[in-house]
Design an enzyme around this catalytic site. Structure first.
Site, PDB file in Angstrom:
ATOM      1  N   TYR A  11      86.888  -9.487 -56.249  1.00 34.86           N
ATOM      2  CA  TYR A  11      87.221  -8.300 -57.032  1.00 34.86           C
ATOM      3  C   TYR A  11      88.722  -8.103 -57.116  1.00 34.86           C
ATOM      4  O   TYR A  11      89.448  -8.436 -56.162  1.00 34.86           O
ATOM      5  CB  TYR A  11      86.653  -7.033 -56.371  1.00 34.86           C
TER       6      TYR A  11
ATOM      7  N   TYR B 135      79.328 -13.014 -53.240  1.00 35.01           N
ATOM      8  CA  TYR B 135      80.447 -12.875 -52.301  1.00 35.01           C
ATOM      9  C   TYR B 135      79.941 -12.463 -50.925  1.00 35.01           C
ATOM     10  O   TYR B 135      78.899 -11.822 -50.799  1.00 35.01           O
ATOM     11  CB  TYR B 135      81.506 -11.902 -52.834  1.00 35.01           C
TER      12      TYR B 135
ATOM     13  N   ARG C 149      76.265 -11.060 -50.826  1.00 37.93           N
ATOM     14  CA  ARG C 149      75.660 -10.270 -51.900  1.00 37.93           C
ATOM     15  C   ARG C 149      75.228 -11.199 -53.024  1.00 37.93           C
ATOM     16  O   ARG C 149      75.992 -12.061 -53.453  1.00 37.93           O
ATOM     17  CB  ARG C 149      76.663  -9.266 -52.494  1.00 37.93           C
TER      18      ARG C 149
ATOM     19  N   HIS D 291      76.046  -9.811 -59.000  1.00 29.56           N
ATOM     20  CA  HIS D 291      75.616  -8.551 -59.621  1.00 29.56           C
ATOM     21  C   HIS D 291      76.737  -7.957 -60.455  1.00 29.56           C
ATOM     22  O   HIS D 291      77.907  -8.272 -60.261  1.00 29.56           O
ATOM     23  CB  HIS D 291      75.187  -7.547 -58.540  1.00 29.56           C
TER      24      HIS D 291
ATOM     25  N   HIS E 179      78.006  -4.073 -61.483  1.00 31.95           N
ATOM     26  CA  HIS E 179      77.821  -2.642 -61.244  1.00 31.95           C
ATOM     27  C   HIS E 179      77.792  -1.907 -62.583  1.00 31.95           C
ATOM     28  O   HIS E 179      78.609  -2.183 -63.466  1.00 31.95           O
ATOM     29  CB  HIS E 179      78.984  -2.084 -60.410  1.00 31.95           C
TER      30      HIS E 179
HETATM   31 FE   FE2 Z   1      79.741  -5.459 -55.820  1.00 32.19          FE
END
Ligand code: FE2
Lengths: 185, 236
Positions: B107, B146, B156, B159, B161
């Site tokens: 991110y 990640y 995770r 995905h 958000h």
């Molecule tokens: Fe996330």
């Protein structure tokens, strides 16, 4: 008929998308809802989000939706949009600059509808910010009346005497002895 | 006080429970007191409108909305669908915001410490307004999985958000969209916090040949359903 899409946590990494973060991406709302030109009394709401051990929640997102100074909710034509969004800082603090909402037309006391999101919250929590200097109206408010009197004070922001602009302080406790009252509408 | 409902309640068989011990961060952040019922007044049934807040088509193309000196790296995809309420009615002119990791699972966020490269041409943030039929459409890069520190060797699933506004403030929804066939889904405590398997499947996009554009990008369909009108009005 369809079924509701499940909620999922906002996670820790939303700020580059949802808040002003210097990324060049223009967010749709921020902490400043009003300024000197907005009709009504300019106020500041200063808050803190705390977890079950009273530690600051440093990655929460707080959203507010409120009426104008006259108690009516803004529509598309209003310069005051009534919606604000703030993330918490390293101390779990957030603030909004807005106008004090008027009392709702039906009955009840002025309030700010508030939503809290954070990593570790699988659903957002929904609460209201009332004002400590509205004792009379608060006493007649049907929503406050429906809350256990011991927990009621968690919904009332306290007016701090500050030079010039009124500042209301509001603590959001996600868990623990002073857990904030959260609603299911 | 009347308790007439205009919108149906939050469907707690669909939404996750707030305390879910497998997801460690819920331990100190989940509420222990029962929610207090709140009648639906204008406070709950109105909500912010975003028609004039300057959302443009460019905002919905994450492969272009933040390029500096080249192209965003990764597998280009289209994610599109409809925003509906429980009665199947389209929710038009509604704001949808998305954010995600880049193709490497990183991110653009100061707190993301994952040792994976940032992409200078990919911010991973976008927004769109639904059209008159409730449709939205994003072009983006398929996000990478990640690692996170919830348990040992925790990852995770990939995905995106989603943040969604309906017309009423209490229709607000923040969720995550997953990809079909991801082996990490079965292991993910956040995805599995929703107890009902059918409800969980509503978080998984469907691969769509119709949305797939030849020589350009794979398409995934993801419909989002918000609280709708109360089916049988309650009076008290
Ligand atoms: Fe996330």
């Amino acid at each position: 008929m369809s079924s509701q899409t499940p909620s999922q946590t906002v996670g820790p990494f939303f700020s580059h998308a949802l808040t002003p973060s210097g990324s060049g991406h223009a967010p749709i709302a921020g902490r400043q809802l009003a300024d000197e030109r907005t009709p009504g009394t300019l106020i500041r709401i200063e808050g803190r989000v705390l977890d079950g051990k009273s530690h600051p929640v440093t990655d929460a997102l707080v959203e507010i939706w409120q009426a104008r100074h006259d108690g009516a909710y803004p529509d598309d034509s209003d310069a005051f949009r009534g919606f604000g969004r703030a993330s918490t800082d390293a101390d779990g603090r957030f603030w909004f600059q807005t106008v004090k909402p008027g009392a709702p037309p039906e009955n009840g006391a002025p309030h700010v509808n508030t939503t809290v999101f954070a990593r570790g919250m699988l659903n957002h929590a929904f609460t209201r910010i009332y004002f400590s200097d509205e004792q009379e109206k608060n006493a007649r408010d049907p929503v406050l009346a429906n809350v256990d009197p011991v927990r009621r004070k968690s919904l009332v922001a306290s007016l701090r005497d500050s030079a010039g602009r009124p500042v209301y302080e509001f603590e959001i406790c996600l868990q623990g002895a002073h857990e904030t009252v959260f609603f299911d509408a | 006080m009347t308790s007439k409902r205009i919108l149906s309640p939050r469907d707690w068989s669909s939404h996750p429970r707030q305390a879910h011990p497998d997801y460690k961060s819920t331990l100190l952040r989940s509420q222990r007191q029962p929610l207090v019922p709140l009648p639906q007044s204008l406070s709950e049934l109105t909500g912010p409108v975003f028609g004039h807040c300057g959302v443009t088509g460019r905002d919905a193309d994450l492969t272009r909305n933040s390029i500096r000196d080249g192209e965003a790296i990764g597998e280009r995809i289209i994610v599109a669908g409809r925003l509906l309420d429980e009665s199947g009615r389209a929710v038009p002119n509604a704001l949808i915001e998305v954010w995600q990791a880049n193709a490497a699972g990183r991110y653009v966020h100061s707190q993301d410490q994952h040792d994976a490269p940032l992409d200078p041409n990919f911010l991973g943030a976008g927004k769109a307004l639904t059209d008159s039929a409730g449709r939205y459409r994003f072009t983006t890069i398929r996000p990478g999985a990640y690692p996170w520190r919830n348990h040992s060797n925790a990852w995770r699933p990939a995905h995106i958000h989603f943040s969604v506004f309906g017309t009423a403030f209490i229709q607000r929804l923040v969720t995550q969209m997953y990809f079909p066939g991801d082996p990490l889904l079965a292991l993910d405590p956040i995805f599995n916090a929703t107890a009902d398997a059918a409800a969980r499947q509503r978080l998984v996009a469907a691969f769509s040949t119709e949305l797939t554009e030849p020589e350009w990008a794979l398409g995934f369909e993801f419909d989002i359903v918000l609280r709708g009108p109360q089916a049988t009005p309650l009076e008290s």
